[in-house]
Design an enzyme around this catalytic site. Structure first.
Site, PDB file in Angstrom:
ATOM      1  N   HIS B 116      42.571  39.546  36.909  1.00  0.00           N
ATOM      2  CA  HIS B 116      41.563  39.291  37.983  1.00  0.00           C
ATOM      3  C   HIS B 116      40.602  40.395  38.047  1.00  0.00           C
ATOM      4  O   HIS B 116      40.923  41.731  37.652  1.00  0.00           O
ATOM      5  CB  HIS B 116      42.410  39.338  39.281  1.00  0.00           C
ATOM      6  N   ASP B 193      49.917  44.156  38.913  1.00  0.00           N
ATOM      7  CA  ASP B 193      49.202  43.325  39.962  1.00  0.00           C
ATOM      8  C   ASP B 193      49.909  42.125  40.440  1.00  0.00           C
ATOM      9  O   ASP B 193      50.369  41.367  39.751  1.00  0.00           O
ATOM     10  CB  ASP B 193      47.895  42.854  39.440  1.00  0.00           C
ATOM     11  N   GLN B 196      49.767  37.406  43.024  1.00  0.00           N
ATOM     12  CA  GLN B 196      50.208  35.933  42.781  1.00  0.00           C
ATOM     13  C   GLN B 196      51.740  35.971  42.609  1.00  0.00           C
ATOM     14  O   GLN B 196      52.210  35.142  43.063  1.00  0.00           O
ATOM     15  CB  GLN B 196      49.482  35.559  41.450  1.00  0.00           C
ATOM     16  N   LYS B 219      48.175  36.062  50.698  1.00  0.00           N
ATOM     17  CA  LYS B 219      48.470  34.848  49.803  1.00  0.00           C
ATOM     18  C   LYS B 219      50.079  34.472  50.125  1.00  0.00           C
ATOM     19  O   LYS B 219      50.499  33.936  49.140  1.00  0.00           O
ATOM     20  CB  LYS B 219      48.199  35.689  48.521  1.00  0.00           C
ATOM     21  N   CYS B 359      37.294  34.600  39.916  1.00  0.00           N
ATOM     22  CA  CYS B 359      37.424  36.017  39.671  1.00  0.00           C
ATOM     23  C   CYS B 359      37.855  36.525  38.301  1.00  0.00           C
ATOM     24  O   CYS B 359      38.512  37.387  38.362  1.00  0.00           O
ATOM     25  CB  CYS B 359      37.744  36.810  40.857  1.00  0.00           C
TER      26      CYS B 359
HETATM   27  C1  LIG Z   1      45.926  38.262  40.405  1.00  0.00           C
HETATM   28  C2  LIG Z   1      45.019  38.636  41.634  1.00  0.00           C
HETATM   29  N1  LIG Z   1      44.841  39.936  41.583  1.00  0.00           N
HETATM   30  C3  LIG Z   1      44.078  40.458  42.739  1.00  0.00           C
HETATM   31  C4  LIG Z   1      43.457  39.768  43.584  1.00  0.00           C
HETATM   32  C5  LIG Z   1      42.766  40.294  44.841  1.00  0.00           C
HETATM   33  O1  LIG Z   1      43.301  40.381  46.163  1.00  0.00           O
HETATM   34  P1  LIG Z   1      42.669  40.411  47.435  1.00  0.00           P
HETATM   35  O2  LIG Z   1      41.364  39.606  47.284  1.00  0.00           O
HETATM   36  O3  LIG Z   1      43.566  39.871  48.278  1.00  0.00           O
HETATM   37  O4  LIG Z   1      42.224  41.625  47.396  1.00  0.00           O
HETATM   38  C6  LIG Z   1      43.719  38.374  43.789  1.00  0.00           C
HETATM   39  C7  LIG Z   1      43.426  37.390  44.608  1.00  0.00           C
HETATM   40  O5  LIG Z   1      42.252  37.291  45.024  1.00  0.00           O
HETATM   41  C8  LIG Z   1      44.631  37.726  42.716  1.00  0.00           C
HETATM   42  O6  LIG Z   1      44.988  36.399  42.519  1.00  0.00           O
END
Ligand SMILES: Cc1ncc(COP(=O)(O)O)c(C=O)c1O
Ligand SMILES: Cc1ncc(COP(=O)(O)O)c(C=O)c1O
Lengths: 138, 402, 402, 138
Positions: B116, B193, B196, B219, B359
């Site tokens: 991401h 990370d 998910q 999430k 993203c």
């Molecule tokens: C795999 C992953 N990493 C990072 C993020 C970023 O999370 P957040 O937008 O809650 O900071 C997300 C979700 O948008 C994600 O799905």
């Protein structure tokens, strides 16, 4: 049909299926690339000027039906206009989309986008090509 | 279960029933979480730690208990749990707080092509600040990590490897245990990370041997604006405080400041107590279902959707076929229809999916995905087969219209 | 008005009615804000901007409207309003995002001795990173800024001046308009900490001519976990994105990333939409009362408390006597009783005040305040004279016991 | 009296008013400074050892009644204990305060702090001196 035809009017679908002025110019004075960062839509616009007029313009790009149709309509209505007229036309179009204002002048086919202001998530799609033009002639 | 989630009974202005399939973007909240938040503001709210009165005590106890709940949920110690505003802040906190003081020009940083943007750009920017090598591990054609290439790319110069346990683009579960072994054999640290994976499967930081793990409350049924950074105890020595200010200091003099102990030293300013207790309440709900069951449920919906969609004309499905590599995310395109238009038609049928680059531009570019964008339906605990049926019907509608 | 705030009818376990006088730490929430949050999760919640479906649209519109509401409240433009997790993050964002790229070894950074740690430590740490001069402006004996010394300390080398419009230790209103003039005449930028002032008095960023202004939602009836960074349009060119990740990018390639326009470029990750709309709802409540009236109300309570306490034996009051330099904060000590014990006795009387260093060690050290700590009662819109009477009675109780 | 006497027991008030072993040692083997960062309480502890025993100890500091009384009591009960006994005593005290556990051994005057575990915001006050001692003899 249903409420979706508000968004995807016949004319829009037609421009989407058969975009006008799609491609590259052999000769151009100005080239602008623009992306809609939230959704990734892209446009590249080339313009040939002559005597303060938009003599020719073409676009390539990738995006949803709204953004592609809007680019196609834009190139169609802009061809032949003076830079001043084009600027004015742009302003009218953007006000129509963003604020739902009824345009004072005849926006021709561009009027089919008048419903877009009811779809806030699609405003950026409908305006991308017009912002690119604004940048090209500012 | 749907009745625990008030929003799921929404009827759209056009009369269609809402079918929420955008869970990888954010999840809906059960009444218990919504009411926990209201209750907090109606009878507990105060600033934490420093206000020694009745409400301050309530709030401090609730906040500390929330930390304990999170620690237990991921099998960490309390001191290893730092509250942040979300995954993105957590990852930046590692990049600035650990990366800046510990990475130098000769080092290397490795990320996967499928990360991401929030687990890609902070590392890329760190590499740019340090002028060090930034390696992006190529993928197999199905979007999984090319493990042969990964093992080739890691060297004794590698300082940091960043990898999602589950990708948000295709919902692929990466082999972090195997990656972790390789990373540590090479003397690097592994930054996972979990945005998910933590909401969708059991998490045990000791088992996966992550040095850092990040995830977001929103999430996993929790409120927005709260996230977690797990930092392995061994890392706390070398993790510099990143944000400075009230609440994280020991003593402030004109010339210098000494900082408090972990986790306080990493939580500058008034913490988001509402968020922390909301997250703890979400964890209670998830624990009652059981994380194993959640993964199984997601997979059963994935399999059902996959089996229905794989034979649908014009539909391309992305990602590996093996169910053990997946959770509840179906990523697809319809030939000749831009995913935004797919989403618009689905929306007019009441179905909320996400369209765009999610993203995750690098993976879309690498796999040369049409439109550099896809449609994505993502399932969670409250979805069922009827939601999948509605999705498939709406896809037929889109095909008819375009 | 108290009936709008459910928590204010709390009765402590010992039967005492709650009198909440810890508002400078955090404020209580009116039912309208609590219900706005519930409503959001019950019928609007989605991820913002990128999810083009019914709920996504609701959420995006609400989020954008919240930004407009904040902009209007401080007389800024929409693009100048960046949502953060709070004042502390906002200030760090300036220190890292503007300070790091724009300050060098020969430069100087100036802060006031009366700054909160959140507006002190980030600047001190920036100065340490840059090895540049860090000047701390001395105070007058009453805790107000020594303006003569301030004007002497500023030079053409000064890059940044940081100053609270209202201090949290004594509730002093600083002459930011005058400071602003001096700062700009010397070619520096002015960073205003509005954590205390924005909740308690009218704010007009154009009038005070601040280059940056920070404040927190939780101190002005809004939820925790949300804050604002106002950045003057001219500053956006030189303000580097600080947190990177999803939502703030334009295009991500392996070698480089281009960023979106302001304000998006400064809001990495899923924003705290709940927080933003909760803050907007709080602003609506405040606007109905009127910020001028709020200041007047706070001052009337201050004057009432001051007049009662100034003749009480063993009580020392801190800060200037002039009402135009103050808002609703009464800071005091009782001779021979540590402020923590004062707070404990007051708490047993139902009265919530704060005791300690209030994240403001430099001012307490500079003024040689007893115990390096004080008791602090801070008033807000829902307090009235009976609360002050209860405070005074409880102070007598403390004196009897110690 | 009322519920406040739970927190401020007679013995605590007495130690607060007349702290024992307050001051500096002329001769000491170990000195520890400690602060409670959330509230600012400070203690400085000096110890003189002899034959693995705490021969003498004194403290100075600034803080609330609980933290000062707790330091005073601590110095009183620790004087003369072997390092091993002192460690054990510390553990018992901290468990009593943090978990409300009834101590197995006789904690003497230190028992008056048994109510503190009902006041989570004051636990750090009551334990500061004991943590300083732990650090000094670890
Ligand atoms: C795999 C992953 N990493 C990072 C993020 C970023 O999370 P957040 O937008 O809650 O900071 C997300 C979700 O948008 C994600 O799905
Ligand atoms: C003057 C001042 N500045 C900064 C802060 C920090 O605000 P926050 O803790 O919400 O980040 C506060 C409040 O604690 C404050 O009163």
């Amino acid at each position: 049909m249903d409420e979706l035809s508000d968004l995807y009017a016949e004319v829009i679908m037609d421009h989407q299926r058969h975009p006008r002025n799609f491609g590259k110019l052999e000769n151009f004075d100005r080239e602008i690339q623009m992306t809609n960062s939230s959704c990734g839509d892209q446009i590249s616009l080339q313009i040939k000027f002559e005597n303060e007029k938009i003599k020719d313009l073409k676009f390539t790009g990738m995006g949803c039906a709204i953004s592609m149709a809007s680019a196609s309509v834009m190139t169609e209505v802009m061809k032949g206009l003076s830079v001043k007229e084009a600027k004015h036309f742009c302003d009218e179009f953007l006000e129509m989309i963003r604020e739902g204002k009824v345009p004072a002048d005849d926006l021709k086919d561009a009027k089919v986008f008048s419903n877009i202001h009811k779809y806030p998530m699609r405003i950026k799609c409908a305006t991308l090509a017009w912002h690119a033009l604004q940048k090209a002639i500012e | 279960m749907k009745k625990d989630f008030p929003i799921l009974s929404t009827v759209l202005p056009n009369g269609k029933k809402l079918v929420y399939l955008d869970n990888a973007a954010t999840t809906q909240k059960p009444l218990s979480v919504i009411e926990r938040i209201s209750h907090f503001y109606k009878s507990e709210n105060a600033n934490v730690s420093r206000s020694a009165h009745y409400l301050g005590e309530q709030t401090t106890v609730s906040y500390n208990n929330a930390r304990k709940a999170v620690a237990k949920f991921i099998n960490a110690d309390e001191d290893e749990v730092i509250f942040t505003s979300g995954t993105t802040e957590s990852i930046n906190m590692i990049a600035y707080g650990w990366g800046d003081p510990n990475v130098s020009e000769d080092d290397e940083i490795i990320v996967m092509t499928s990360e991401h943007h929030s687990d890609f750009v902070p590392w890329q920017q760190l590499a740019m600040r340090k002028k060090c090598k930034f390696k992006v591990v190529p993928l197999n054609i199905d979007g999984t990590i090319n493990m042969v290439e990964f093992k080739k790319s890691i060297t004794s110069k590698t300082k940091i490897v960043a990898c999602a346990r589950m990708t948000n683009s295709f919902g692929i579960i990466n082999p972090v245990e195997e990656i972790s072994k390789t990373v540590h054999e090479n003397g690097a640290i592994l930054v996972v990370d979990g945005a998910q994976s933590v909401p969708s499967m059991p998490t045990d930081v000791k088992n996966m041997d992550a040095d850092f793990l990040s995830f977001s409350g929103h999430k996993m049924l929790g409120p927005m604006g709260i996230g977690v950074l797990y930092a392995k105890k061994d890392m706390l020595e070398s993790l510099k405080p990143f944000l400075t200010g009230g609440g994280m200091i020991d003593e402030v003099k004109d010339e210098s400041t000494t900082f408090a102990c972990a986790p306080d030293r990493y939580e500058a300013g008034t913490p988001n107590v509402e968020g922390a207790i909301g997250l703890a309440s979400a964890i209670e709900y998830l624990d009652e279902i059981g994380m194993e069951n959640i993964l199984e449920h997601e997979r059963s919906l994935f399999e059902y959707a996959y089996s229905k969609l794989k034979s649908v004309d014009r539909v391309t499905l992305y990602g590996p076929k093996e169910i053990e590599k997946r959770a509840g995310i179906v990523t697809f395109n319809i030939k000749g229809i831009h995913p935004h238009d797919v989403a618009a038609v689905l929306d007019s049928n009441g179905i909320a999916i996400r369209s765009g680059h999610h993203c995750a531009q690098p993976i879309l570019r690498a796999l040369k995905v049409d439109f550099m964008a896809t449609a994505r339906a993502s399932f969670y605990i409250y979805n069922d087969k009827s939601d999948v049926d509605a999705l498939v019907d709406a896809i037929e509608d889109a095909k008819r219209r375009f």
